[in-house]
Each structure stands twice: as C-alpha cells, then as structure tokens.
Design a protein around this motif. Sequence first.
Motif, mmCIF file in Angstrom:
data_model
loop_
_atom_site.group_PDB
_atom_site.id
_atom_site.type_symbol
_atom_site.label_atom_id
_atom_site.label_comp_id
_atom_site.label_asym_id
_atom_site.label_seq_id
_atom_site.Cartn_x
_atom_site.Cartn_y
_atom_site.Cartn_z
ATOM 1 N N SER A 116 -1.976 25.228 -0.240
ATOM 2 C CA SER A 116 -1.469 25.630 -1.550
ATOM 3 C C SER A 116 -1.984 24.649 -2.586
ATOM 4 C CB SER A 116 0.067 25.681 -1.586
ATOM 5 O OG SER A 116 0.619 24.387 -1.422
ATOM 6 N N TYR A 117 -2.033 25.114 -3.844
ATOM 7 C CA TYR A 117 -2.630 24.338 -4.923
ATOM 8 C C TYR A 117 -1.785 24.517 -6.182
ATOM 9 C CZ TYR A 117 -6.482 25.391 -1.717
ATOM 10 O OH TYR A 117 -7.254 25.563 -0.592
ATOM 11 N N TYR A 118 -1.403 23.413 -6.820
ATOM 12 C CA TYR A 118 -0.695 23.530 -8.092
ATOM 13 C C TYR A 118 -0.792 22.220 -8.868
ATOM 14 C CZ TYR A 118 3.091 21.082 -5.628
ATOM 15 O OH TYR A 118 3.817 20.167 -4.917
ATOM 16 N N ALA A 123 3.970 25.928 -11.882
ATOM 17 C CA ALA A 123 4.432 26.669 -10.717
ATOM 18 C C ALA A 123 3.380 26.671 -9.613
ATOM 19 C CB ALA A 123 4.773 28.111 -11.108
ATOM 20 N N ASP A 124 3.877 26.684 -8.363
ATOM 21 C CA ASP A 124 2.993 26.766 -7.208
ATOM 22 C C ASP A 124 2.258 28.106 -7.227
ATOM 23 O OD1 ASP A 124 3.538 25.609 -3.857
ATOM 24 O OD2 ASP A 124 1.867 26.795 -4.602
ATOM 25 N N THR A 125 0.980 28.100 -6.829
ATOM 26 C CA THR A 125 0.209 29.344 -6.817
ATOM 27 C C THR A 125 0.375 30.117 -5.516
ATOM 28 O OG1 THR A 125 -1.773 28.209 -5.985
ATOM 29 C CG2 THR A 125 -1.522 28.374 -8.364
ATOM 30 N N VAL A 149 -8.427 31.256 -11.512
ATOM 31 C CA VAL A 149 -8.431 29.801 -11.525
ATOM 32 C C VAL A 149 -7.388 29.321 -12.528
ATOM 33 C CG1 VAL A 149 -9.800 27.728 -11.968
ATOM 34 C CG2 VAL A 149 -10.867 29.732 -10.904
ATOM 35 N N ILE A 150 -6.541 28.390 -12.123
ATOM 36 C CA ILE A 150 -5.491 27.858 -12.987
ATOM 37 C C ILE A 150 -5.945 26.524 -13.576
ATOM 38 C CG2 ILE A 150 -3.076 27.151 -13.116
ATOM 39 C CD1 ILE A 150 -3.528 30.122 -12.489
ATOM 40 N N ILE A 162 -2.618 19.329 -3.758
ATOM 41 C CA ILE A 162 -3.220 20.212 -2.763
ATOM 42 C C ILE A 162 -2.546 19.921 -1.425
ATOM 43 C CG2 ILE A 162 -5.337 20.902 -1.599
ATOM 44 C CD1 ILE A 162 -6.886 19.809 -4.001
ATOM 45 N N ASN A 163 -1.826 20.884 -0.912
ATOM 46 C CA ASN A 163 -1.140 20.728 0.363
ATOM 47 C C ASN A 163 -1.845 21.537 1.439
ATOM 48 O OD1 ASN A 163 1.255 19.162 -0.529
ATOM 49 N ND2 ASN A 163 1.651 20.999 -1.753
#
Length: 202
Positions: A116-118, A123-125, A149-150, A162-163
């Motif tokens: 996951s990426y935020y 907010a988490d994407t 793309v955020i 980045i998890n």
Amino acid sequence: MINAIVAAAMAMSTVVLPQADVPPPGAVTVDTINGSGCPRGTTSVSVSPDNSAFHVVFSSYAAKVGPGAAPTDFRKNCQLSIRVNAPEGFVYGISKVDYAGYLHLERGATSILRSSYYFQGMADTGYRSHNWQGPADDEWQATDVGSPVIYPPCGVNRNLNINTELRVNVGTSDAKKTSFMAMDSLDGHAKTDYHFSWKRCP
C-alpha cells in the motif's frame, strides 16, 4: 471501497498540476526505512542519475515456514517512511513499482505480496496483492501501477509511506519441508524499483 479511498485521497491533494516533461535537475535524496523485514543495516537505497526512480536492495527480507522457522517467520513486513528531498517547484508521486525476488514453495504452499502507498496525512490508497501457488522454485517479479497517481500538495514536504508484506502459508504442503519467499535473489542483485512521476508546481 478502494475507488472511494482513492477519491478521498485525490480530494485532499492540490489542483491538477502540469506534467513535467522530464525529471527535475538537481539532487534528489531518499531517507528512512524500517520494519521486521528490513531492519537497519539490511537495506541500501539509491536514486537513479536522471531522478526518474529510486531503488531499494534488501538483504534479509524473507518470510518462511517449515523446519527452523520461528512462529512469526511466516509473515514479514517492511514500512518505508520515505522523505524525498526534491528540487524546489516540483512534487512527486509513484507511477509504478517493480518488485523482484526468489521463492521456493512446496506443493500445496502459497505466498502473497501485499503493498500500500500513501502520503502522510492523506488517505490510504488501498492494498494491492500478488499471489503464488506451489510447487515453485524460481525468481519472481510483480508490478504495481499507480492509477491514478497521487501527489501531495505543493510546498509541503510529506513523507511517503510504503508498506509491504510477505506472507507464506503451509497450506496442504508437508509441514516438515521449508517454503519461503524473499524480496531478494540468489545472486543478491534483485532490487525494488520505485518510479517517480514528477509535476511542476504553479
């Protein structure tokens, strides 16, 4: 649900910014990595000379089950809390991530890569995932594409979180045999590539 989360993240970002034709000039640096799969001293980070991407090489990021594995070894995670020091007048998002590594799965065992990426304060994407089924004994590759793309707001230097998670399940395989998934290769040259998407601020 993911669409709603993405929409919320976009609502918190700034107005649409013009696409940069090329990455910005000047020095770009990346800091900070931690997690059970990437303790201090087990990773190296570099930025490509043209500022189009940064690369992470892991030396001990692996999940495993079977003989010699601790009860918690079936799952490993790495949280990259990234501060990208970009040239003034530019913001960045992540357009694509290329993962690579090696896995050995006995027949009936499974593995998964989740990510996951935020940006900090946004907010988490949502999660992306890739799955593998044994038997397998080979290098693996997986790609996440940022769509949309955020980007963070202009003028605010927010950490990018980045998890990632590697998980191996015994499934119906022989529990006396080892299965593992590593974000690394046998020759030690596998790396994760995070591709920047740059935009100019007004």
